[in-house]
Write a protein that holds these residues in place. Structure first.
Motif, PDB file in Angstrom:
ATOM      1  N   THR A 282     -19.552 -21.464 -72.236  1.00 25.52           N
ATOM      2  CA  THR A 282     -18.446 -21.301 -73.171  1.00 25.52           C
ATOM      3  C   THR A 282     -17.412 -20.421 -72.488  1.00 25.52           C
ATOM      4  O   THR A 282     -17.577 -20.047 -71.329  1.00 25.52           O
ATOM      5  CB  THR A 282     -18.909 -20.641 -74.491  1.00 25.52           C
ATOM      6  OG1 THR A 282     -19.340 -19.308 -74.220  1.00 25.52           O
ATOM      7  CG2 THR A 282     -20.038 -21.424 -75.145  1.00 25.52           C
ATOM      8  N   ASP A 283     -16.358 -20.058 -73.222  1.00 24.71           N
ATOM      9  CA  ASP A 283     -15.352 -19.182 -72.624  1.00 24.71           C
ATOM     10  C   ASP A 283     -15.823 -17.729 -72.538  1.00 24.71           C
ATOM     11  O   ASP A 283     -15.180 -16.907 -71.898  1.00 24.71           O
ATOM     12  CB  ASP A 283     -14.035 -19.269 -73.382  1.00 24.71           C
ATOM     13  CG  ASP A 283     -14.139 -18.764 -74.807  1.00 24.71           C
ATOM     14  OD1 ASP A 283     -15.244 -18.836 -75.385  1.00 24.71           O
ATOM     15  OD2 ASP A 283     -13.122 -18.301 -75.340  1.00 24.71           O
ATOM     16  N   LYS A 284     -16.994 -17.408 -73.145  1.00 19.41           N
ATOM     17  CA  LYS A 284     -17.523 -16.038 -73.107  1.00 19.41           C
ATOM     18  C   LYS A 284     -18.865 -15.920 -72.392  1.00 19.41           C
ATOM     19  O   LYS A 284     -19.211 -14.833 -71.925  1.00 19.41           O
ATOM     20  CB  LYS A 284     -17.664 -15.493 -74.525  1.00 19.41           C
ATOM     21  CG  LYS A 284     -16.337 -15.344 -75.227  1.00 19.41           C
ATOM     22  CD  LYS A 284     -16.500 -14.784 -76.600  1.00 19.41           C
ATOM     23  CE  LYS A 284     -15.125 -14.710 -77.273  1.00 19.41           C
ATOM     24  NZ  LYS A 284     -15.202 -14.203 -78.615  1.00 19.41           N
ATOM     25  N   ASN A 285     -19.641 -17.001 -72.310  1.00 14.28           N
ATOM     26  CA  ASN A 285     -20.969 -16.967 -71.694  1.00 14.28           C
ATOM     27  C   ASN A 285     -21.201 -18.207 -70.848  1.00 14.28           C
ATOM     28  O   ASN A 285     -20.821 -19.303 -71.235  1.00 14.28           O
ATOM     29  CB  ASN A 285     -22.072 -16.922 -72.766  1.00 14.28           C
ATOM     30  CG  ASN A 285     -22.034 -15.663 -73.573  1.00 14.28           C
ATOM     31  OD1 ASN A 285     -21.922 -14.578 -73.037  1.00 14.28           O
ATOM     32  ND2 ASN A 285     -22.117 -15.808 -74.890  1.00 14.28           N
ATOM     33  N   ILE A 286     -21.875 -18.000 -69.723  1.00 18.86           N
ATOM     34  CA  ILE A 286     -22.321 -19.106 -68.885  1.00 18.86           C
ATOM     35  C   ILE A 286     -23.766 -18.818 -68.502  1.00 18.86           C
ATOM     36  O   ILE A 286     -24.071 -17.740 -67.990  1.00 18.86           O
ATOM     37  CB  ILE A 286     -21.463 -19.278 -67.621  1.00 18.86           C
ATOM     38  CG1 ILE A 286     -20.016 -19.588 -67.995  1.00 18.86           C
ATOM     39  CG2 ILE A 286     -22.027 -20.361 -66.719  1.00 18.86           C
ATOM     40  CD1 ILE A 286     -19.064 -19.663 -66.824  1.00 18.86           C
ATOM     41  N   THR A 287     -24.650 -19.775 -68.753  1.00 16.78           N
ATOM     42  CA  THR A 287     -26.048 -19.651 -68.367  1.00 16.78           C
ATOM     43  C   THR A 287     -26.278 -20.528 -67.147  1.00 16.78           C
ATOM     44  O   THR A 287     -25.993 -21.725 -67.168  1.00 16.78           O
ATOM     45  CB  THR A 287     -26.978 -20.103 -69.511  1.00 16.78           C
ATOM     46  OG1 THR A 287     -26.674 -19.318 -70.671  1.00 16.78           O
ATOM     47  CG2 THR A 287     -28.434 -19.920 -69.144  1.00 16.78           C
ATOM     48  N   VAL A 288     -26.793 -19.914 -66.083  1.00 17.78           N
ATOM     49  CA  VAL A 288     -27.012 -20.610 -64.819  1.00 17.78           C
ATOM     50  C   VAL A 288     -28.501 -20.534 -64.490  1.00 17.78           C
ATOM     51  O   VAL A 288     -29.058 -19.445 -64.392  1.00 17.78           O
ATOM     52  CB  VAL A 288     -26.198 -19.964 -63.673  1.00 17.78           C
ATOM     53  CG1 VAL A 288     -26.399 -20.715 -62.370  1.00 17.78           C
ATOM     54  CG2 VAL A 288     -24.723 -19.880 -64.024  1.00 17.78           C
ATOM     55  N   ARG A 289     -29.129 -21.701 -64.308  1.00 16.52           N
ATOM     56  CA  ARG A 289     -30.530 -21.729 -63.901  1.00 16.52           C
ATOM     57  C   ARG A 289     -30.612 -21.775 -62.386  1.00 16.52           C
ATOM     58  O   ARG A 289     -29.981 -22.608 -61.744  1.00 16.52           O
ATOM     59  CB  ARG A 289     -31.244 -22.942 -64.498  1.00 16.52           C
ATOM     60  CG  ARG A 289     -31.491 -22.773 -65.956  1.00 16.52           C
ATOM     61  CD  ARG A 289     -32.535 -23.751 -66.452  1.00 16.52           C
ATOM     62  NE  ARG A 289     -32.627 -23.618 -67.900  1.00 16.52           N
ATOM     63  CZ  ARG A 289     -32.584 -24.628 -68.733  1.00 16.52           C
ATOM     64  NH1 ARG A 289     -32.482 -25.852 -68.277  1.00 16.52           N
ATOM     65  NH2 ARG A 289     -32.664 -24.429 -70.030  1.00 16.52           N
ATOM     66  N   LEU A 290     -31.411 -20.851 -61.850  1.00 20.60           N
ATOM     67  CA  LEU A 290     -31.632 -20.743 -60.419  1.00 20.60           C
ATOM     68  C   LEU A 290     -33.101 -21.013 -60.138  1.00 20.60           C
ATOM     69  O   LEU A 290     -33.866 -21.321 -61.046  1.00 20.60           O
ATOM     70  CB  LEU A 290     -31.245 -19.338 -59.941  1.00 20.60           C
ATOM     71  CG  LEU A 290     -29.826 -18.895 -60.289  1.00 20.60           C
ATOM     72  CD1 LEU A 290     -29.666 -17.406 -60.092  1.00 20.60           C
ATOM     73  CD2 LEU A 290     -28.830 -19.659 -59.460  1.00 20.60           C
ATOM     74  N   GLU A 291     -33.512 -20.884 -58.906  1.00 20.50           N
ATOM     75  CA  GLU A 291     -34.910 -21.076 -58.530  1.00 20.50           C
ATOM     76  C   GLU A 291     -35.742 -19.896 -59.036  1.00 20.50           C
ATOM     77  O   GLU A 291     -35.664 -18.793 -58.503  1.00 20.50           O
ATOM     78  CB  GLU A 291     -35.047 -21.176 -57.005  1.00 20.50           C
ATOM     79  CG  GLU A 291     -36.435 -21.472 -56.510  1.00 20.50           C
ATOM     80  CD  GLU A 291     -36.854 -22.889 -56.807  1.00 20.50           C
ATOM     81  OE1 GLU A 291     -38.040 -23.081 -57.097  1.00 20.50           O
ATOM     82  OE2 GLU A 291     -36.011 -23.795 -56.738  1.00 20.50           O
TER      83      GLU A 291
END
Length: 119
Positions: free
Chosen positions: A61-70
């Protein structure tokens, strides 16, 4: 006159036989990319972010980004965040906007209901 003090055998071409190596075995192949482990994150004056090693971006979103890593997840919070480039195949992500915080969390394996009760 022979000035050599080495008692190691010498080949016909004059080189030392114990030091002969096949260099083609030690050089990495130019066609196969090296396996990527971990990730790299670059933050440019809290206004732009780029990273490698990205497996998935399930929420943004414009306030949160969830990034999946290893093996872990990165939660990016900020203002006016926008995903500029997302390339899952190569594991690259570019984000613009003002970044306030970066929070890493380890991905846990799901456990059964009984194991959670008797913890």
């Amino acid at each position: 006159m022979d000035f050599s003090t080495s008692k190691q055998p010498i080949n016909k071409n004059g080189s030392n036989s114990t030091k002969t190596q096949n260099l083609s075995e030690k050089q990495p192949s130019a066609t196969a990319p090296a396996p990527q482990k971990g990730h790299k994150l670059e933050l440019d004056h809290e206004r732009a972010m780029s990273m490698t090693g990205v497996k998935d971006v399930p929420v943004f979103t414009d306030k949160n980004i969830t990034v999946r890593l290893e093996g872990e997840t990165l939660l990016v919070t900020g203002q006016n965040l926008a995903v500029k480039t997302l390339d899952i195949e190569n594991g690259k992500l570019q984000v613009t906007g003002r970044v306030f915080s970066l929070k890493y969390t380890a991905q846990s394996t799901p456990t059964s209901f009984i194991k959670r009760i008797f913890k």
